[in-house]
Design an enzyme around this catalytic site. Structure first.
Site, PDB file in Angstrom:
ATOM      1  N   PHE A 162       7.289  24.205  13.567  1.00 36.74           N
ATOM      2  CA  PHE A 162       8.139  25.094  12.762  1.00 36.74           C
ATOM      3  C   PHE A 162       7.573  25.263  11.341  1.00 36.74           C
ATOM      4  N   THR A 172       2.952  19.330  21.475  1.00 36.65           N
ATOM      5  CA  THR A 172       4.061  18.691  22.195  1.00 36.65           C
ATOM      6  C   THR A 172       5.067  19.793  22.543  1.00 36.65           C
ATOM      7  N   ASP A 223      -4.515  14.899  19.466  1.00 39.41           N
ATOM      8  CA  ASP A 223      -3.393  13.995  19.186  1.00 39.41           C
ATOM      9  C   ASP A 223      -3.765  13.164  17.956  1.00 39.41           C
ATOM     10  N   ALA A 235       4.468  15.548  13.318  1.00 37.59           N
ATOM     11  CA  ALA A 235       5.427  14.448  13.445  1.00 37.59           C
ATOM     12  C   ALA A 235       6.327  14.719  14.638  1.00 37.59           C
ATOM     13  N   THR A 256      10.317  13.664   4.271  1.00 47.55           N
ATOM     14  CA  THR A 256      11.697  14.132   4.373  1.00 47.55           C
ATOM     15  C   THR A 256      12.631  13.402   3.401  1.00 47.55           C
ATOM     16  N   ASP A 257      13.728  14.033   3.062  1.00 52.23           N
ATOM     17  CA  ASP A 257      14.731  13.369   2.204  1.00 52.23           C
ATOM     18  C   ASP A 257      15.474  12.265   2.960  1.00 52.23           C
ATOM     19  N   TYR A 281      13.926   7.900  13.368  1.00 49.68           N
ATOM     20  CA  TYR A 281      13.106   8.968  12.759  1.00 49.68           C
ATOM     21  C   TYR A 281      12.849   8.678  11.291  1.00 49.68           C
ATOM     22  N   ASN A 325      16.736  19.754   4.491  1.00 49.79           N
ATOM     23  CA  ASN A 325      16.758  20.499   5.762  1.00 49.79           C
ATOM     24  C   ASN A 325      16.230  21.917   5.616  1.00 49.79           C
ATOM     25  N   PRO A 371      28.034  22.903  19.901  1.00 45.34           N
ATOM     26  CA  PRO A 371      28.455  21.509  19.698  1.00 45.34           C
ATOM     27  C   PRO A 371      28.375  21.075  18.243  1.00 45.34           C
ATOM     28  N   ASP A 417      30.149  11.933  18.034  1.00 44.82           N
ATOM     29  CA  ASP A 417      29.275  11.929  16.860  1.00 44.82           C
ATOM     30  C   ASP A 417      27.894  11.361  17.187  1.00 44.82           C
ATOM     31  N   TYR A 455      23.804  17.141  25.875  1.00 42.93           N
ATOM     32  CA  TYR A 455      25.098  17.826  25.741  1.00 42.93           C
ATOM     33  C   TYR A 455      25.839  17.969  27.074  1.00 42.93           C
TER      34      TYR A 455
HETATM   35  P1  NAD Z   1       8.295  20.327  14.471  1.00 43.18           P
HETATM   36  O1  NAD Z   1       8.861  19.300  15.385  1.00 43.18           O
HETATM   37  O2  NAD Z   1       8.785  21.724  14.550  1.00 43.18           O
HETATM   38  O3  NAD Z   1       6.707  20.380  14.631  1.00 43.18           O
HETATM   39  C1  NAD Z   1       5.922  19.236  14.736  1.00 43.18           C
HETATM   40  C2  NAD Z   1       4.516  19.650  15.161  1.00 43.18           C
HETATM   41  O4  NAD Z   1       3.712  18.454  15.236  1.00 43.18           O
HETATM   42  C3  NAD Z   1       4.454  20.307  16.534  1.00 43.18           C
HETATM   43  O5  NAD Z   1       3.606  21.425  16.496  1.00 43.18           O
HETATM   44  C4  NAD Z   1       3.880  19.224  17.427  1.00 43.18           C
HETATM   45  O6  NAD Z   1       3.127  19.717  18.530  1.00 43.18           O
HETATM   46  C5  NAD Z   1       2.999  18.457  16.457  1.00 43.18           C
HETATM   47  N1  NAD Z   1       2.788  17.061  16.883  1.00 43.18           N
HETATM   48  C6  NAD Z   1       3.739  16.164  17.242  1.00 43.18           C
HETATM   49  N2  NAD Z   1       3.155  15.007  17.600  1.00 43.18           N
HETATM   50  C7  NAD Z   1       1.821  15.173  17.422  1.00 43.18           C
HETATM   51  C8  NAD Z   1       0.697  14.328  17.605  1.00 43.18           C
HETATM   52  N3  NAD Z   1       0.829  13.064  18.054  1.00 43.18           N
HETATM   53  N4  NAD Z   1      -0.527  14.800  17.310  1.00 43.18           N
HETATM   54  C9  NAD Z   1      -0.676  16.085  16.858  1.00 43.18           C
HETATM   55  N5  NAD Z   1       0.340  16.926  16.689  1.00 43.18           N
HETATM   56  C10 NAD Z   1       1.585  16.482  16.966  1.00 43.18           C
HETATM   57  O7  NAD Z   1       8.497  19.719  13.008  1.00 43.18           O
HETATM   58  P2  NAD Z   1       8.901  20.453  11.641  1.00 43.18           P
HETATM   59  O8  NAD Z   1      10.370  20.567  11.591  1.00 43.18           O
HETATM   60  O9  NAD Z   1       8.058  21.647  11.449  1.00 43.18           O
HETATM   61  O10 NAD Z   1       8.478  19.309  10.591  1.00 43.18           O
HETATM   62  C11 NAD Z   1       7.152  19.251  10.085  1.00 43.18           C
HETATM   63  C12 NAD Z   1       7.052  18.105   9.107  1.00 43.18           C
HETATM   64  O11 NAD Z   1       7.949  18.311   8.022  1.00 43.18           O
HETATM   65  C13 NAD Z   1       7.404  16.745   9.702  1.00 43.18           C
HETATM   66  O12 NAD Z   1       6.531  15.784   9.148  1.00 43.18           O
HETATM   67  C14 NAD Z   1       8.833  16.503   9.236  1.00 43.18           C
HETATM   68  O13 NAD Z   1       9.101  15.112   9.117  1.00 43.18           O
HETATM   69  C15 NAD Z   1       8.808  17.186   7.886  1.00 43.18           C
HETATM   70  N6  NAD Z   1      10.112  17.708   7.424  1.00 43.18           N
HETATM   71  C16 NAD Z   1      10.857  18.521   8.235  1.00 43.18           C
HETATM   72  C17 NAD Z   1      12.058  19.057   7.754  1.00 43.18           C
HETATM   73  C18 NAD Z   1      12.905  19.982   8.589  1.00 43.18           C
HETATM   74  O14 NAD Z   1      14.014  20.333   8.184  1.00 43.18           O
HETATM   75  N7  NAD Z   1      12.445  20.449   9.749  1.00 43.18           N
HETATM   76  C19 NAD Z   1      12.489  18.748   6.451  1.00 43.18           C
HETATM   77  C20 NAD Z   1      11.712  17.885   5.671  1.00 43.18           C
HETATM   78  C21 NAD Z   1      10.515  17.384   6.156  1.00 43.18           C
HETATM   79  O1  DAU Z   2      16.799  16.419   5.901  1.00 45.53           O
HETATM   80  C1  DAU Z   2      15.571  16.767   6.461  1.00 45.53           C
HETATM   81  C2  DAU Z   2      15.622  16.602   7.955  1.00 45.53           C
HETATM   82  O2  DAU Z   2      16.433  17.657   8.454  1.00 45.53           O
HETATM   83  C3  DAU Z   2      14.248  16.621   8.611  1.00 45.53           C
HETATM   84  O3  DAU Z   2      13.496  15.524   8.164  1.00 45.53           O
HETATM   85  C4  DAU Z   2      14.371  16.563  10.141  1.00 45.53           C
HETATM   86  O4  DAU Z   2      13.091  16.690  10.721  1.00 45.53           O
HETATM   87  C5  DAU Z   2      15.236  17.731  10.570  1.00 45.53           C
HETATM   88  O5  DAU Z   2      15.434  17.673  11.974  1.00 45.53           O
HETATM   89  C6  DAU Z   2      16.591  17.705   9.853  1.00 45.53           C
HETATM   90  O6  DAU Z   2      17.392  16.565  10.297  1.00 45.53           O
HETATM   91  P1  DAU Z   2      18.960  16.693  10.597  1.00 45.53           P
HETATM   92  O7  DAU Z   2      19.347  15.617  11.516  1.00 45.53           O
HETATM   93  O8  DAU Z   2      19.730  16.836   9.329  1.00 45.53           O
HETATM   94  O9  DAU Z   2      18.951  18.152  11.332  1.00 45.53           O
HETATM   95  P2  DAU Z   2      19.732  18.678  12.634  1.00 45.53           P
HETATM   96  O10 DAU Z   2      19.523  20.158  12.692  1.00 45.53           O
HETATM   97  O11 DAU Z   2      19.419  17.871  13.844  1.00 45.53           O
HETATM   98  O12 DAU Z   2      21.247  18.405  12.258  1.00 45.53           O
HETATM   99  C7  DAU Z   2      21.844  19.004  11.111  1.00 45.53           C
HETATM  100  C8  DAU Z   2      23.283  18.512  11.030  1.00 45.53           C
HETATM  101  O13 DAU Z   2      24.014  19.054  12.134  1.00 45.53           O
HETATM  102  C9  DAU Z   2      23.430  17.003  11.174  1.00 45.53           C
HETATM  103  O14 DAU Z   2      24.496  16.560  10.364  1.00 45.53           O
HETATM  104  C10 DAU Z   2      23.771  16.787  12.638  1.00 45.53           C
HETATM  105  C11 DAU Z   2      24.563  18.040  12.987  1.00 45.53           C
HETATM  106  N1  DAU Z   2      24.422  18.533  14.376  1.00 45.53           N
HETATM  107  C12 DAU Z   2      23.195  18.675  14.907  1.00 45.53           C
HETATM  108  C13 DAU Z   2      23.016  19.135  16.192  1.00 45.53           C
HETATM  109  C14 DAU Z   2      21.642  19.278  16.801  1.00 45.53           C
HETATM  110  C15 DAU Z   2      25.566  18.877  15.092  1.00 45.53           C
HETATM  111  O15 DAU Z   2      26.693  18.773  14.585  1.00 45.53           O
HETATM  112  N2  DAU Z   2      25.400  19.337  16.356  1.00 45.53           N
HETATM  113  C16 DAU Z   2      24.183  19.453  16.950  1.00 45.53           C
HETATM  114  O16 DAU Z   2      24.122  19.867  18.156  1.00 45.53           O
END
Ligand code: NAD
Ligand code: DAU
Length: 353
Positions: free
Chosen positions: A13, A38, A61, A85, A132-133, A157, A186, A212, A287, A348
């Site tokens: 993403f 992945t 990898d 990650a 991440t935060d 995580y 997020n 959900p 939850d 779910y």
């Molecule tokens: P994502 O899950 O969408 O993408 C992760 C990518 O890493 C995928 O393309 C996957 O194929 C690759 N990957 C996973 N395992 C691997 C491995 N062993 N070797 C090589 N590639 C591998 O993740 P994202 O949401 O885009 O997050 C990216 C980074 O940002 C992560 O480090 C995450 O901790 C951090 N982050 C995410 C958020 C968020 O809200 N999504 C917020 C803050 C920080």
């Molecule tokens: O804060 C940064 C993080 O934000 C990143 O490091 C993570 O990679 C990213 O996945 C995200 O983590 P969260 O757990 O906060 O995100 P998620 O979208 O899974 O959930 C957001 C909020 O919504 C959380 O309070 C859980 C809730 N939730 C989530 C899902 C998937 C629901 O209530 N229902 C759901 O089905």
């Protein structure tokens, strides 16, 4: 080309938005996307730029040290932006070991490869670890995470990300590796995998499936549009101080239930449904184990020192995100085929469709 940069996790993403920004904004850089592909990695995310002459893809990898060393030998990067990650909290609760391997062992494997290649000649070199935060734990009703907030990770995580942050800093202090870090709140936006709250809810609403909400829906997240995160990464990679950490956040705190109600109103409008129709799909479920109550970021250091500000409020960004998903049905339909349904059923299965 005057620089080669490895971006790990570039098919995911956030990584795909960072790859696109760097490939298009810096034609003088060679961007090498290292990704294992992945379930979360999707090369379709990059189909608009994958023929650019400054873009290369390596399916590797990050826990495979011989494979990573070969990639570093082949491309001799000046910089690494490390995003790869395992990223979903719920999957870390059911399968913690995958997170230990990729997030901890994978990060050390990359740090070792950079250290071996640069061999003490760090001029013009940089290793950027994206985090991440969630490493800071959970807040009560008041306060914000700053760069000096003590680490208190509470899920497999966030514990694995915290360990990787400590290791990146340790390589800076011990070996002088030019490391910089950021911890972001997020993200949301196009190409977000529909296991996470916002894209999951968009996909379910469009299919008239229950949405959900864990617990009472009172948990708070601070939402940032992925384009704002990618801009911050660009700035920090080029201008951040070695050894420093920068917090990135959107100043967009929402309870989950208010966020989903807003999304339902937007979806009713876009899908020409009766006002209130999508809200009927909201279903409160068991939850998440150890569910963190509130995250909120103080990003004043990044704003003050590097001049970054978030450009989008959630209301505006969510509207654009819904437009993207509705215009890209092919992308979402492909992503939710196959393994996704099995994951969904396990996570779910309790909810009646
Ligand atoms: P994502 O899950 O969408 O993408 C992760 C990518 O890493 C995928 O393309 C996957 O194929 C690759 N990957 C996973 N395992 C691997 C491995 N062993 N070797 C090589 N590639 C591998 O993740 P994202 O949401 O885009 O997050 C990216 C980074 O940002 C992560 O480090 C995450 O901790 C951090 N982050 C995410 C958020 C968020 O809200 N999504 C917020 C803050 C920080
Ligand atoms: O804060 C940064 C993080 O934000 C990143 O490091 C993570 O990679 C990213 O996945 C995200 O983590 P969260 O757990 O906060 O995100 P998620 O979208 O899974 O959930 C957001 C909020 O919504 C959380 O309070 C859980 C809730 N939730 C989530 C899902 C998937 C629901 O209530 N229902 C759901 O089905």
């Amino acid at each position: 080309m005057n620089k080669t940069i490895i971006i790990t996790g570039g098919a995911g993403f956030i990584g795909s938005h960072v790859v696109r920004l760097f490939v298009t904004r810096y034609p003088e850089y060679r961007i090498v996307n290292v990704d294992k592909l992945t379930y979360a990695g999707n090369l379709e995310n990059l189909s608009d730029i994958d023929r650019m002459p400054n873009y290369v893809f390596e399916r590797t990898d990050i826990t495979d040290s011989a494979g990573i060393q070969a990639v570093f030998d082949r491309h001799r990067p000046d910089g690494v932006i490390h995003l790869a990650a395992e990223s979903h909290v719920d999957r870390s609760i059911s399968h913690p070991m995958d997170f230990i391997m990729t997030n901890i062992v994978g990060t050390v494997t990359l740090l070792n490869a950079a250290r071996a290649l640069w061999d003490g000649n760090f001029s013009g070199k940089r290793f950027y670890h994206v985090s991440t935060d969630e490493v800071y734990g959970s807040l009560g009703a008041e306060g914000f995470f700053t760069e000096t907030t003590a680490y208190d990770p509470r899920s497999p995580y966030s514990a694995s990300k915290a360990a990787s942050d400590h290791l990146a800093r340790a390589y800076h202090h011990t070996y002088g590796l030019p490391v910089v870090l950021s911890n972001c709140s997020n993200n949301y936006g196009p190409n977000h995998f529909p296991e996470k709250l916002i894209p999951l809810a968009i996909n379910n609403i469009r299919n008239n499936r229950p949405v959900p909400i864990y617990g009472s829906g009172e948990n708070v997240r601070d939402w940032l549009h992925v384009h704002d995160h990618a801009r911050a990464i660009d700035l920090i990679f080029h201008k951040g101080r070695n050894g420093d950490t920068y917090n990135i956040g959107g100043n967009n705190e929402w309870t989950n239930i208010d966020l989903i109600r807003l999304l339902c109103r937007i979806m009713d409008r876009k899908l020409n449904r009766k006002a209130g129709a999508s809200e009927q799909l909201i279903t409160f479920v068991k939850d998440r184990a150890g569910h963190d109550l509130r995250y909120a970021i103080d990003s004043s250091k990044l704003q003050r020192e590097l001049g970054w500000t978030p450009s989008m409020k959630l209301e505006q960004g969510l509207e654009k995100t819904v437009d993207w998903y509705l215009a890209n049905e092919k992308w979402i339909n492909a992503v939710v085929s196959g393994d996704y349904e099995r994951y969904y059923e396990k996570q779910y299965g309790q909810i009646k469709n």
